[in-house]
Design a protein around this motif. Structure first.
Motif, PDB file in Angstrom:
ATOM      1  N   GLN A 155      10.557  16.836   0.735  1.00 27.21           N
ATOM      2  CA  GLN A 155      11.016  18.223   0.786  1.00 27.21           C
ATOM      3  C   GLN A 155       9.847  19.153   1.108  1.00 27.21           C
ATOM      4  O   GLN A 155       8.776  19.042   0.509  1.00 27.21           O
ATOM      5  N   GLY A 156      10.035  20.039   2.061  1.00 25.85           N
ATOM      6  CA  GLY A 156       9.036  21.060   2.365  1.00 25.85           C
ATOM      7  C   GLY A 156       8.072  20.709   3.472  1.00 25.85           C
ATOM      8  O   GLY A 156       7.301  21.567   3.909  1.00 25.85           O
ATOM      9  N   LEU A 157       8.093  19.478   3.974  1.00 24.24           N
ATOM     10  CA  LEU A 157       7.159  19.101   5.037  1.00 24.24           C
ATOM     11  C   LEU A 157       7.401  19.928   6.297  1.00 24.24           C
ATOM     12  O   LEU A 157       6.459  20.310   6.984  1.00 24.24           O
ATOM     13  N   GLY A 158       8.643  20.222   6.591  1.00 28.76           N
ATOM     14  CA  GLY A 158       8.964  21.012   7.776  1.00 28.76           C
ATOM     15  C   GLY A 158       8.577  22.468   7.665  1.00 28.76           C
ATOM     16  O   GLY A 158       8.547  23.185   8.670  1.00 28.76           O
ATOM     17  N   ASP A 159       8.262  22.928   6.462  1.00 28.37           N
ATOM     18  CA  ASP A 159       7.936  24.338   6.248  1.00 28.37           C
ATOM     19  C   ASP A 159       6.455  24.641   6.387  1.00 28.37           C
ATOM     20  O   ASP A 159       6.067  25.810   6.456  1.00 28.37           O
ATOM     21  N   ILE A 160       5.609  23.619   6.409  1.00 31.11           N
ATOM     22  CA  ILE A 160       4.168  23.884   6.520  1.00 31.11           C
ATOM     23  C   ILE A 160       3.778  23.957   7.994  1.00 31.11           C
ATOM     24  O   ILE A 160       4.433  23.367   8.853  1.00 31.11           O
ATOM     25  N   ASP A 161       2.714  24.702   8.284  1.00 33.07           N
ATOM     26  CA  ASP A 161       2.347  24.902   9.690  1.00 33.07           C
ATOM     27  C   ASP A 161       1.554  23.715  10.247  1.00 33.07           C
ATOM     28  O   ASP A 161       1.176  22.801   9.516  1.00 33.07           O
ATOM     29  N   LEU A 206       0.850  -1.186   0.000  1.00 33.62           N
ATOM     30  CA  LEU A 206       0.000   0.000   0.000  1.00 33.62           C
ATOM     31  C   LEU A 206       0.885   1.234   0.000  1.00 33.62           C
ATOM     32  O   LEU A 206       1.836   1.317   0.770  1.00 33.62           O
ATOM     33  N   LYS A 207       0.549   2.188  -0.870  1.00 30.62           N
ATOM     34  CA  LYS A 207       1.309   3.435  -0.937  1.00 30.62           C
ATOM     35  C   LYS A 207       0.344   4.597  -0.995  1.00 30.62           C
ATOM     36  O   LYS A 207      -0.629   4.566  -1.752  1.00 30.62           O
ATOM     37  N   VAL A 208       0.625   5.602  -0.193  1.00 32.44           N
ATOM     38  CA  VAL A 208      -0.139   6.838  -0.230  1.00 32.44           C
ATOM     39  C   VAL A 208       0.875   7.951  -0.426  1.00 32.44           C
ATOM     40  O   VAL A 208       1.761   8.154   0.404  1.00 32.44           O
ATOM     41  N   SER A 209       0.755   8.652  -1.528  1.00 28.99           N
ATOM     42  CA  SER A 209       1.736   9.661  -1.889  1.00 28.99           C
ATOM     43  C   SER A 209       1.100  11.042  -1.884  1.00 28.99           C
ATOM     44  O   SER A 209      -0.051  11.214  -2.277  1.00 28.99           O
ATOM     45  N   ASP A 210       1.867  12.003  -1.431  1.00 29.35           N
ATOM     46  CA  ASP A 210       1.442  13.388  -1.423  1.00 29.35           C
ATOM     47  C   ASP A 210       2.669  14.239  -1.724  1.00 29.35           C
ATOM     48  O   ASP A 210       3.788  13.725  -1.736  1.00 29.35           O
ATOM     49  N   LYS A 211       2.469  15.516  -1.928  1.00 33.78           N
ATOM     50  CA  LYS A 211       3.595  16.393  -2.243  1.00 33.78           C
ATOM     51  C   LYS A 211       4.643  16.398  -1.120  1.00 33.78           C
ATOM     52  O   LYS A 211       5.839  16.432  -1.384  1.00 33.78           O
ATOM     53  N   HIS A 212       4.197  16.364   0.131  1.00 34.52           N
ATOM     54  CA  HIS A 212       5.106  16.484   1.267  1.00 34.52           C
ATOM     55  C   HIS A 212       5.343  15.182   2.023  1.00 34.52           C
ATOM     56  O   HIS A 212       6.137  15.166   2.970  1.00 34.52           O
ATOM     57  N   LEU A 213       4.665  14.101   1.630  1.00 33.77           N
ATOM     58  CA  LEU A 213       4.665  12.893   2.451  1.00 33.77           C
ATOM     59  C   LEU A 213       4.517  11.653   1.589  1.00 33.77           C
ATOM     60  O   LEU A 213       3.819  11.687   0.581  1.00 33.77           O
ATOM     61  N   LEU A 214       5.166  10.569   1.990  1.00 39.02           N
ATOM     62  CA  LEU A 214       4.965   9.273   1.354  1.00 39.02           C
ATOM     63  C   LEU A 214       4.732   8.257   2.461  1.00 39.02           C
ATOM     64  O   LEU A 214       5.519   8.182   3.415  1.00 39.02           O
ATOM     65  N   ILE A 215       3.642   7.507   2.357  1.00 43.84           N
ATOM     66  CA  ILE A 215       3.348   6.467   3.330  1.00 43.84           C
ATOM     67  C   ILE A 215       3.439   5.125   2.615  1.00 43.84           C
ATOM     68  O   ILE A 215       2.785   4.912   1.589  1.00 43.84           O
ATOM     69  N   LEU A 216       4.268   4.241   3.151  1.00 45.47           N
ATOM     70  CA  LEU A 216       4.380   2.869   2.669  1.00 45.47           C
ATOM     71  C   LEU A 216       3.815   1.958   3.743  1.00 45.47           C
ATOM     72  O   LEU A 216       4.076   2.175   4.937  1.00 45.47           O
ATOM     73  N   ALA A 217       3.077   0.935   3.344  1.00 44.74           N
ATOM     74  CA  ALA A 217       2.489   0.034   4.327  1.00 44.74           C
ATOM     75  C   ALA A 217       2.415  -1.378   3.772  1.00 44.74           C
ATOM     76  O   ALA A 217       2.328  -1.572   2.559  1.00 44.74           O
ATOM     77  N   ARG A 218       2.473  -2.328   4.672  1.00 44.40           N
ATOM     78  CA  ARG A 218       2.287  -3.730   4.321  1.00 44.40           C
ATOM     79  C   ARG A 218       1.507  -4.400   5.442  1.00 44.40           C
ATOM     80  O   ARG A 218       1.660  -4.031   6.609  1.00 44.40           O
ATOM     81  N   PRO A 219       0.659  -5.368   5.111  1.00 43.57           N
ATOM     82  CA  PRO A 219      -0.118  -6.053   6.152  1.00 43.57           C
ATOM     83  C   PRO A 219       0.797  -6.744   7.163  1.00 43.57           C
ATOM     84  O   PRO A 219       1.868  -7.220   6.813  1.00 43.57           O
ATOM     85  N   ASN A 220       0.358  -6.754   8.420  1.00 46.37           N
ATOM     86  CA  ASN A 220       1.086  -7.504   9.439  1.00 46.37           C
ATOM     87  C   ASN A 220       0.166  -8.573  10.029  1.00 46.37           C
ATOM     88  O   ASN A 220      -1.033  -8.581   9.774  1.00 46.37           O
ATOM     89  N   ASP A 221       0.742  -9.457  10.806  1.00 44.98           N
ATOM     90  CA  ASP A 221      -0.031 -10.548  11.404  1.00 44.98           C
ATOM     91  C   ASP A 221      -0.497 -10.214  12.811  1.00 44.98           C
ATOM     92  O   ASP A 221      -0.932 -11.092  13.546  1.00 44.98           O
ATOM     93  N   LEU A 222      -0.400  -8.964  13.182  1.00 44.64           N
ATOM     94  CA  LEU A 222      -0.791  -8.525  14.517  1.00 44.64           C
ATOM     95  C   LEU A 222      -2.233  -8.034  14.492  1.00 44.64           C
ATOM     96  O   LEU A 222      -2.852  -7.943  13.436  1.00 44.64           O
ATOM     97  N   ASP A 223      -2.757  -7.699  15.655  1.00 48.89           N
ATOM     98  CA  ASP A 223      -4.132  -7.191  15.705  1.00 48.89           C
ATOM     99  C   ASP A 223      -4.163  -5.673  15.844  1.00 48.89           C
ATOM    100  O   ASP A 223      -5.141  -5.109  16.318  1.00 48.89           O
ATOM    101  N   HIS A 224      -3.071  -5.015  15.421  1.00 49.41           N
ATOM    102  CA  HIS A 224      -2.997  -3.561  15.493  1.00 49.41           C
ATOM    103  C   HIS A 224      -1.967  -3.053  14.478  1.00 49.41           C
ATOM    104  O   HIS A 224      -1.093  -3.794  14.056  1.00 49.41           O
ATOM    105  N   PRO A 225      -2.106  -1.782  14.097  1.00 45.25           N
ATOM    106  CA  PRO A 225      -1.107  -1.191  13.186  1.00 45.25           C
ATOM    107  C   PRO A 225       0.147  -0.791  13.960  1.00 45.25           C
ATOM    108  O   PRO A 225       0.112  -0.626  15.182  1.00 45.25           O
ATOM    109  N   ARG A 226       1.245  -0.655  13.240  1.00 44.54           N
ATOM    110  CA  ARG A 226       2.491  -0.135  13.810  1.00 44.54           C
ATOM    111  C   ARG A 226       3.009   0.947  12.870  1.00 44.54           C
ATOM    112  O   ARG A 226       2.773   0.886  11.670  1.00 44.54           O
ATOM    113  N   VAL A 227       3.720   1.913  13.430  1.00 42.86           N
ATOM    114  CA  VAL A 227       4.200   3.036  12.624  1.00 42.86           C
ATOM    115  C   VAL A 227       5.676   3.311  12.906  1.00 42.86           C
ATOM    116  O   VAL A 227       6.159   3.086  14.012  1.00 42.86           O
ATOM    117  N   GLY A 228       6.371   3.765  11.857  1.00 42.72           N
ATOM    118  CA  GLY A 228       7.757   4.196  11.975  1.00 42.72           C
ATOM    119  C   GLY A 228       7.962   5.410  11.092  1.00 42.72           C
ATOM    120  O   GLY A 228       7.219   5.638  10.134  1.00 42.72           O
TER     121      GLY A 228
END
Length: 128
Positions: free
Chosen positions: A92-98, A27-49
């Protein structure tokens, strides 16, 4: 996990955890300031890094501010998110937005991730 805490088990902690997401991101969610990559896990909750480089968010204070906002949003939305391992990469630019723009951006990204995960599970269920 019915509370809104952020314990260690909700985080990607090791290099191996990150490597699995980078090598098998379905799974990929792309935006101008952000990219999220994800893959299913075998747990009963999401994890983030997070992967926020100095190149993309120059000042440490901005890297920490953005990380704090996204972490808080994850904590509040963890029950809506699918059971996936998520890596969030700054562009690039994520740190510049409020702060309000970061909140809006991450909420939009969570909704897109939820929609893509649902569409993917519906597609795989219909093929079975």
């Amino acid at each position: 996990m019915n509370e809104f805490s952020y314990p260690r088990q909700l985080r990607l902690l090791t290099g191996g955890d990150f490597k699995q997401v980078f090598s098998r991101a379905s799974l990929k969610v792309s935006d101008k300031h952000l990219l999220i990559l994800a893959r299913p896990n075998d747990l009963d909750h999401p994890r983030v890094g997070f992967v926020f480089s100095k190149k993309n968010i120059r000042l440490a204070v901005n890297r920490n501010r953005v990380r704090r906002i996204i972490r808080e949003s994850f904590r509040l939305n963890q029950h809506k998110l699918p059971n996936v391992d998520i890596v969030i990469l700054a562009r690039q630019g994520l740190g510049d937005i409020d702060n309000s723009e970061v909140h809006a951006l991450i909420n939009k990204s969570w909704n897109r991730l939820i929609g893509r995960a649902k569409a993917k599970s519906d597609k795989s269920n219909s093929n079975s």
